[in-house]
Design a protein around this motif. Structure first.
Motif, PDB file in Angstrom:
ATOM      1  N   ASN A 135       6.011 -45.083  43.250  1.00 53.45           N
ATOM      2  CA  ASN A 135       6.822 -44.315  42.304  1.00 53.45           C
ATOM      3  C   ASN A 135       7.785 -43.368  43.011  1.00 53.45           C
ATOM      4  O   ASN A 135       8.323 -42.443  42.391  1.00 53.45           O
ATOM      5  N   LYS A 136       7.998 -43.617  44.323  1.00 56.69           N
ATOM      6  CA  LYS A 136       8.935 -42.823  45.132  1.00 56.69           C
ATOM      7  C   LYS A 136       8.592 -41.323  45.074  1.00 56.69           C
ATOM      8  O   LYS A 136       9.470 -40.467  45.024  1.00 56.69           O
ATOM      9  N   SER A 137       7.311 -41.038  45.098  1.00 57.54           N
ATOM     10  CA  SER A 137       6.847 -39.658  44.988  1.00 57.54           C
ATOM     11  C   SER A 137       6.405 -39.130  46.342  1.00 57.54           C
ATOM     12  O   SER A 137       6.132 -39.897  47.271  1.00 57.54           O
ATOM     13  N   ASP A 138       6.318 -37.799  46.438  1.00 56.75           N
ATOM     14  CA  ASP A 138       5.754 -37.196  47.654  1.00 56.75           C
ATOM     15  C   ASP A 138       4.263 -36.925  47.490  1.00 56.75           C
ATOM     16  O   ASP A 138       3.647 -36.269  48.326  1.00 56.75           O
ATOM     17  N   LYS A 139       3.697 -37.447  46.384  1.00 58.40           N
ATOM     18  CA  LYS A 139       2.257 -37.330  46.157  1.00 58.40           C
ATOM     19  C   LYS A 139       1.673 -38.710  45.884  1.00 58.40           C
ATOM     20  O   LYS A 139       2.232 -39.471  45.087  1.00 58.40           O
ATOM     21  N   THR A 140       0.569 -39.004  46.552  1.00 57.01           N
ATOM     22  CA  THR A 140      -0.095 -40.303  46.389  1.00 57.01           C
ATOM     23  C   THR A 140      -1.525 -40.076  45.932  1.00 57.01           C
ATOM     24  O   THR A 140      -2.247 -39.262  46.509  1.00 57.01           O
ATOM     25  N   ALA A 141      -1.915 -40.798  44.898  1.00 53.93           N
ATOM     26  CA  ALA A 141      -3.295 -40.761  44.416  1.00 53.93           C
ATOM     27  C   ALA A 141      -4.000 -42.023  44.870  1.00 53.93           C
ATOM     28  O   ALA A 141      -3.509 -43.134  44.653  1.00 53.93           O
ATOM     29  N   LEU A 142      -5.144 -41.851  45.524  1.00 54.34           N
ATOM     30  CA  LEU A 142      -5.995 -42.992  45.869  1.00 54.34           C
ATOM     31  C   LEU A 142      -7.093 -43.079  44.813  1.00 54.34           C
ATOM     32  O   LEU A 142      -7.812 -42.105  44.581  1.00 54.34           O
ATOM     33  N   GLN A 161       0.287 -42.235  55.098  1.00 58.95           N
ATOM     34  CA  GLN A 161       0.986 -41.126  55.730  1.00 58.95           C
ATOM     35  C   GLN A 161       2.003 -41.619  56.753  1.00 58.95           C
ATOM     36  O   GLN A 161       3.099 -41.071  56.874  1.00 58.95           O
ATOM     37  N   ALA A 162       1.634 -42.680  57.498  1.00 58.12           N
ATOM     38  CA  ALA A 162       2.560 -43.239  58.490  1.00 58.12           C
ATOM     39  C   ALA A 162       3.793 -43.831  57.812  1.00 58.12           C
ATOM     40  O   ALA A 162       4.909 -43.735  58.340  1.00 58.12           O
ATOM     41  N   LYS A 163       3.596 -44.432  56.648  1.00 55.07           N
ATOM     42  CA  LYS A 163       4.718 -45.020  55.917  1.00 55.07           C
ATOM     43  C   LYS A 163       5.538 -43.950  55.213  1.00 55.07           C
ATOM     44  O   LYS A 163       6.768 -44.060  55.108  1.00 55.07           O
ATOM     45  N   ASN A 164       4.849 -42.926  54.705  1.00 55.42           N
ATOM     46  CA  ASN A 164       5.503 -41.866  53.938  1.00 55.42           C
ATOM     47  C   ASN A 164       5.018 -40.503  54.421  1.00 55.42           C
ATOM     48  O   ASN A 164       4.099 -39.927  53.831  1.00 55.42           O
ATOM     49  N   PRO A 165       5.601 -39.997  55.495  1.00 57.20           N
ATOM     50  CA  PRO A 165       5.156 -38.710  56.036  1.00 57.20           C
ATOM     51  C   PRO A 165       5.298 -37.580  55.013  1.00 57.20           C
ATOM     52  O   PRO A 165       6.040 -37.688  54.044  1.00 57.20           O
ATOM     53  N   THR A 197      -4.830 -34.112  59.749  1.00 54.24           N
ATOM     54  CA  THR A 197      -3.393 -34.215  59.491  1.00 54.24           C
ATOM     55  C   THR A 197      -3.100 -34.540  58.031  1.00 54.24           C
ATOM     56  O   THR A 197      -1.945 -34.460  57.605  1.00 54.24           O
ATOM     57  N   LEU A 198      -4.117 -34.911  57.265  1.00 51.88           N
ATOM     58  CA  LEU A 198      -3.920 -35.303  55.870  1.00 51.88           C
ATOM     59  C   LEU A 198      -3.993 -34.082  54.962  1.00 51.88           C
ATOM     60  O   LEU A 198      -4.874 -33.233  55.107  1.00 51.88           O
ATOM     61  N   ASP A 199      -3.072 -34.014  54.018  1.00 54.39           N
ATOM     62  CA  ASP A 199      -3.013 -32.906  53.067  1.00 54.39           C
ATOM     63  C   ASP A 199      -3.663 -33.348  51.762  1.00 54.39           C
ATOM     64  O   ASP A 199      -3.046 -33.979  50.919  1.00 54.39           O
ATOM     65  N   ILE A 200      -4.945 -33.033  51.606  1.00 55.22           N
ATOM     66  CA  ILE A 200      -5.697 -33.424  50.413  1.00 55.22           C
ATOM     67  C   ILE A 200      -5.648 -32.269  49.414  1.00 55.22           C
ATOM     68  O   ILE A 200      -6.189 -31.199  49.671  1.00 55.22           O
TER      69      ILE A 200
END
Length: 669
Positions: free
Chosen positions: A156-163, A223-227, A253-256
């Motif tokens: 969705n071209k977002s800066d937030k990803t839900a797993l 994260q590597a694909k979308n820093p 390094t992950l922002d949870i």
């Protein structure tokens, strides 16, 4: 196994941070199982549903094949102790195969658990044009080989990803409603096939033990694909346990931002007992085997399962697979969700998890919802609660841990003369390394350097001297065997802290006949060594303080050999002299054991590092109160706060000044 009837939502109650869904009068009903093991008759067996009869037949066939010739009986017609031991081993092996193996030809897992195995469809997902497949290769510890994992990704071209993580023996299609909800909220959505499930490879399901590592790898790939991505983790059932335990291994390094656990278990050992009860309840219908009260053997069966199968094959301890322990140590904001009619993982699991969890937390209870049906039953109220939680969680960011600058604890390394010109400020000098004095005499040397005497002959000749060199170093000069030149200073040390003395030395005449020896020490540690190499040599010595108070630091040199064929003196140059506190590790995050808020007063008890400072601060780092932890790390604080400042930070500061990652404290009535 309890059979549950789902009902529609009718009433919503909100109490504090807890949302309770109340169903109508036709609330979920259950078929209760007896607490006593009973010998069932053939007639009772024939009254069971066809698939249940088939399941018992399969279990019976499995036992007959495995224990053929081993089922010996006593004179009274009951299995012997040897037979019971063999049956225990066989049942534990069967439980292992049913629960962990991806492919189990003996027992239909869907029939065993009663409701698993359905694959839902999602027209919404099928119609998406922004979805793709992703793949990841990980190492499988159970088979010592690489396996390929699969996931769906919605961009969705977002800066937030839900797993969104599915549950036990499930697949991404069974959590598409949750995925759709978060996608509609604007998140990119990553939906993995858990190892040994769906399109992912793998032989064994490990209930989060290794799946948590896979989750971490999926996030790092994203994260590597979308820093600069921020992440929300959501899981259902075993997926909920996995997202909780992922915090044990999560990359720093992950922002949870938040964790949402939906109907997860508190510890897998509890589920192992439940599985054993499912299995042993079927033994009531199998002749001869049912002469043993297998309910009384369930603890033994679980131990057998762990010691003879889980540990040697999965390389993990069943009792270490514990989301409960994980949430105790994680400060990430958490939302705990459970249905009151969950017949697979009891609702008390949520209560245990919520009570144990650190950091900001909320809970949601859906009355009438069976296992993994909370969104379906909760509907709009469920979504509203999750939205509110995520909005709040986005504002709750722990302050990062910080490291205090590593400063030289020695004073006056420039060797400035004191105001009375009777000695070197902050230093004491000695000619033998034993007797130190704060006063000395000085003169200008031939090199126009100020020279301080450490030993003076009867003829007023400096036999030992120290001078500040024009290049910033310190020259130690000795002119008689056994005579030395030393400097000493006391620093304030704290018990348990490590301190390191370091400097560079240079012997300008390393190959001379006359020799000198370096001597230096800090506290109870000391070194003596002869330096015959050319160029600068780095020296260091560290010690851990055993008590709080002054710690002696000294360094210098003495002539050990005077040879008529050599020079009449020896020299040693010292540069970059320092003593530092070597602690470059921030304190661990504070663990809060209790909090209360009443009439604008907040009370907090917890545990920090022993004998350190605990501060309660605002997000702008305004300090509200400071207390000190005791010898065991425990502390209590109480202070007035305002509801206008609902988010506070609890920080642990050690002796050096390193500070922990803050524990977020929320102020609510």
């Amino acid at each position: 196994m309890k059979k549950l009837v789902l009902v529609a939502l009718s009433i919503l109650l909100i109490v504090g941070n807890t949302v309770v869904f109340t169903a109508n009068a036709n609330a979920a009903t259950s078929e209760k199982t007896t607490d006593n093991f009973e010998i069932k008759t053939l007639a009772e067996r024939k009254e069971l549903p066809k698939n249940e009869q088939a399941l018992i037949n399969n279990i019976e066939d499995y036992l007959e094949n495995e224990i053929e010739g081993e089922l010996t009986l006593t004179r009274s017609g009951k299995p012997t102790t040897k037979a019971i031991n063999y049956l225990t081993d066989t049942l534990a092996e069967l439980a292992f195969e049913i629960t962990t193996k991806r492919d189990n030809p003996t027992i239909k897992v869907a029939d065993f658990f009663g409701f698993l195995g359905k694959i839902q469809q999602s027209k919404w997902f099928e119609g998406l044009t922004n979805k793709s497949d992703r793949y990841l290769t990980v190492y499988d510890e159970t088979t010592h080989s690489n396996i390929k994992l699969h996931a769906f990704y919605i961009d969705n071209k977002s800066d937030k990803t839900a797993l969104v993580h599915h549950g036990y023996r499930s697949n991404p299609m069974n959590v598409m409603k949750e995925a759709q909800f978060l996608s509609d909220e604007g998140y990119n959505v990553l939906i993995p096939d858990s190892r040994a499930s769906g399109a992912s490879e793998g032989t064994y399901i490990t209930f989060g033990a290794y799946e948590k590592n896979d989750l971490n790898a999926w996030l790092l790939q994203e994260q590597a694909k979308n820093p600069q991505q921020k992440f929300v983790l959501m899981g259902v059932s075993m997926g909920a346990a996995t997202v909780m335990m992922s915090q044990d291994v999560i990359s720093p390094t992950l922002d949870i931002e938040a964790i949402i656990e939906d109907c997860g278990y508190a510890r897998i050992s509890d589920q192992a007992h439940d599985v054993m009860r499912i299995l042993t309840s079927r033994l009531q219908y199998i002749p001869i085997v049912n002469l043993v009260d297998w309910y009384a053997y369930e603890d033994r069966l679980v131990d057998n399962l762990n010691e003879k199968h889980v540990k040697p094959i999965l390389k993990v301890d069943l009792f270490d697979i514990s989301p409960l322990k994980a949430v105790e140590h994680s400060s990430v904001p958490k939302l705990f969700i459970h249905g009151t009619s969950d017949g697979f993982i009891p609702p008390k699991a949520k209560d245990e998890l919520y009570e144990a969890a650190s950091g900001y937390k909320e809970q949601l209870e859906v009355v009438g919802a069976a296992h993994a049906q909370n969104l379906a039953v909760g509907g709009q109220a469920y979504k509203d609660k999750v939205r509110h939680f995520l909005k709040t969680a986005a504002l709750i960011k722990p302050l990062p841990a910080t490291l205090a600058p590593t400063e030289n604890l020695l004073l006056n390394t420039d060797l400035k003369i004191n105001d009375s010109k009777t000695g070197i400020s902050n230093w004491q000098t000695s000619g033998d390394g034993k007797n130190y004095k704060a006063t000395t005499v000085s003169k200008n040397s031939k090199n126009n350097e100020i020279e301080f005497a450490t030993d003076i002959s009867n003829y007023s000749t400096y036999r030992g001297a120290i001078s500040k060199m024009n290049n910033g170093g310190i020259r130690f000069y000795t002119q008689s065997a056994g005579i030395g030149a030393y400097l000493k200073q006391e620093i304030l040390a704290v018990s348990g802290e490590e301190y390191q003395l370091s400097f560079n030395t240079l012997n300008p005449n390393p190959l001379e006949w006359s020799e000198s020896q370096n001597r230096y020490g800090i506290g109870t540690a000391m070194k003596e060594e002869t330096q015959k190499t050319t160029g600068k040599v780095a020296q260091s010595l560290a010690v851990k303080a055993t008590k709080t108070g002054e710690l002696s630091v000294f360094f210098g040199t003495k002539m050990t050999v005077y040879n008529l064929l050599g020079r009449t003196y020896t020299q040693m140059y010292y540069h970059d002299i320092s003593v530092v506190n070597t602690d470059v590790t921030p304190p661990a995050q504070i663990k809060i054991t209790s909090t209360s808020f009443h009439r604008n007063t907040i009370n907090i008890s917890g545990k920090a590092e022993p004998n350190t400072t605990v501060r309660l601060m605002t997000p702008t780092k305004e300090q509200l109160i400071e207390v000190h932890s005791d010898d065991n790390g425990f502390f209590k604080l109480s202070t007035n706060v305002s509801l206008n400042q609902p988010i506070l930070h609890l920080i642990n500061s050690d002796v050096k000044g390193n500070t922990s990652k803050s524990m977020v404290v929320t102020v609510t009535e």
